[in-house]
Design an enzyme around this catalytic site. Structure first.
Site, PDB file in Angstrom:
ATOM      1  N   HIS A 159       0.825  -1.211   0.000  1.00  8.11           N
ATOM      2  CA  HIS A 159       0.000   0.000   0.000  1.00  8.11           C
ATOM      3  C   HIS A 159       0.865   1.270   0.000  1.00  8.11           C
ATOM      4  O   HIS A 159       0.826   2.076  -0.932  1.00  8.11           O
ATOM      5  CB  HIS A 159      -0.872   0.057   1.260  1.00  8.11           C
ATOM      6  CG  HIS A 159      -1.743  -1.129   1.494  1.00  8.11           C
ATOM      7  ND1 HIS A 159      -2.877  -1.369   0.757  1.00  8.11           N
ATOM      8  CD2 HIS A 159      -1.670  -2.139   2.402  1.00  8.11           C
ATOM      9  CE1 HIS A 159      -3.465  -2.470   1.199  1.00  8.11           C
ATOM     10  NE2 HIS A 159      -2.748  -2.951   2.202  1.00  8.11           N
TER      11      HIS A 159
HETATM   12  C1  BDR Z   1      -3.207   0.924   5.161  1.00  7.29           C
HETATM   13  O1  BDR Z   1      -3.466   0.475   6.484  1.00  7.29           O
HETATM   14  C2  BDR Z   1      -2.310  -0.017   7.074  1.00  7.29           C
HETATM   15  O2  BDR Z   1      -2.577  -1.280   7.613  1.00  7.29           O
HETATM   16  C3  BDR Z   1      -1.241  -0.036   6.034  1.00  7.29           C
HETATM   17  O3  BDR Z   1       0.016   0.324   6.584  1.00  7.29           O
HETATM   18  C4  BDR Z   1      -1.702   0.985   5.028  1.00  7.29           C
HETATM   19  O4  BDR Z   1      -1.252   2.268   5.341  1.00  7.29           O
HETATM   20  C5  BDR Z   1      -3.895   0.009   4.182  1.00  7.29           C
HETATM   21  O5  BDR Z   1      -5.271  -0.005   4.396  1.00  7.29           O
END
Ligand code: BDR
Ligand code: CA
Length: 313
Positions: A243
């Site tokens: 992500h």
């Molecule tokens: C986001 O949520 C966190 O768990 C990850 O680091 C990312 O920023 C994804 O939904």
């Protein structure tokens, strides 16, 4: 060209860690002025610890790391140990950090930095809940027009949600903060799940990290191996979604991404859809566009860039 000056606001998180490493591996294009930590994936004490561990892994103990808000603006903190493990950075065994945490509060660092640089020269890169950013904007509204851009990971349109059926984690944890940031009038680039669920660490891509043979390459392989189990079980996907590194990759190679400049509003009242990013992707309202909401990524190009840059550390 001068490197772009950024502040990374983060809640590491394995994918946050990779985003930070990618930035630190690219000094000719990105100058990391500081890393500000927020409560999110795990509580603040752990995110502030993990950020420093990542800086030390990159051989950059000189990067100032600040602790910020320890809870969302108006709700109890929701964390994600079920994804990232107890420490938030489970996977590799990294030493406890030796570098100090700065004594200044993260929000004050953000405000002071933006005020002390020429207008239009600072980019904020939020990789977690938007609590620190919203607090800085509320306390010092004069910084909004001074920002070059905010490039953030958060939200979803076609993918809808990951922490609830309707909401993505970063926005869900602090919807009020997100609403304030999306309404601040700052140029916004958003990397939603629609993009990040296409940035999957397949077995081949994981092997490419490991085959770098460096402490960084091996740690990144171990981190992504650890948190892929969650997405494999839930979505049956090929591997861990990277992500947050999409934010850094956008700064380095914006041509890898495409999206639409549209209106995005945040749901802050309905318990059922709390934290939903209501993106007017099809432009069916007259609401003014406030964000470039990405939809596509050249995943092969992204992983080639990432692997090549990580090899430098
Ligand atoms: C986001 O949520 C966190 O768990 C990850 O680091 C990312 O920023 C994804 O939904
Ligand atoms: Ca994150």
């Amino acid at each position: 060209m001068q490197p772009r000056k950024i502040i990374i606001d983060t809640d590491p998180g394995q994918d946050d860690a990779v985003a930070i490493l990618l930035a630190l591996a690219s000094p000719e294009q990105i100058e990391v002025l500081g890393i500000t930590c927020v409560a999110g994936n795990v509580p603040l004490a752990l995110t502030a610890r993990n950020a420093r561990m990542v800086c030390e892994l990159a051989g950059r103990p000189d990067i100032p790391v600040f602790a910020g808000c320890d809870r969302p603006l108006g709700r109890a903190l929701v964390t994600a140990e079920h994804v990232h493990g107890k420490t938030g950075l489970d996977g590799p065994s990294l030493p406890e950090p030796q570098m100090p945490l700065q004594s200044q509060h993260a929000v004050d660092f953000i405000i002071d930095t933006v005020r002390s640089h020429p207008p239009g020269t600072i980019t904020l890169c939020p990789l977690g809940p938007l609590t620190n950013i919203a607090t800085a904007l509320a306390r010092a509204p004069d910084i909004a027009p001074r920002l070059q851009e905010i490039v953030l990971m958060g939200g979803a349109y076609f993918e809808v949600g990951n922490i609830t059926p309707a909401a993505e984690f970063n926005i869900y944890v602090d919807p009020q903060a997100a609403q304030a940031v999306f309404a601040a009038g700052v140029p916004l680039v958003v990397m939603p799940l629609d993009v990040t669920h296409k940035a999957l660490v397949t077995a081949e891509r994981n092997a490419a990290f490991r085959n770098l043979g460096t402490p960084v390459g091996i740690a990144v392989a171990q981190m992504t191996e650890f948190f892929e189990r969650y997405d494999r079980e839930k979505y049956g996907s090929l591997g861990a979604p990277l992500h947050d590194p999409c934010v850094t990759a956008y700064l380095l190679a914006p041509h890898l991404f495409s999206g639409r400049h549209v209106n995005v509003e945040i749901e802050t009242t309905s318990e059922l859809t709390m934290g939903m990013t209501v993106a007017d992707w099809w432009r069916v309202t007259d609401r003014p566009a406030n964000a470039t909401f990405m939809g596509q990524i050249d995943a092969d190009g992204f992983f080639a860039l990432l692997t090549q840059r990580l090899a430098r550390l």
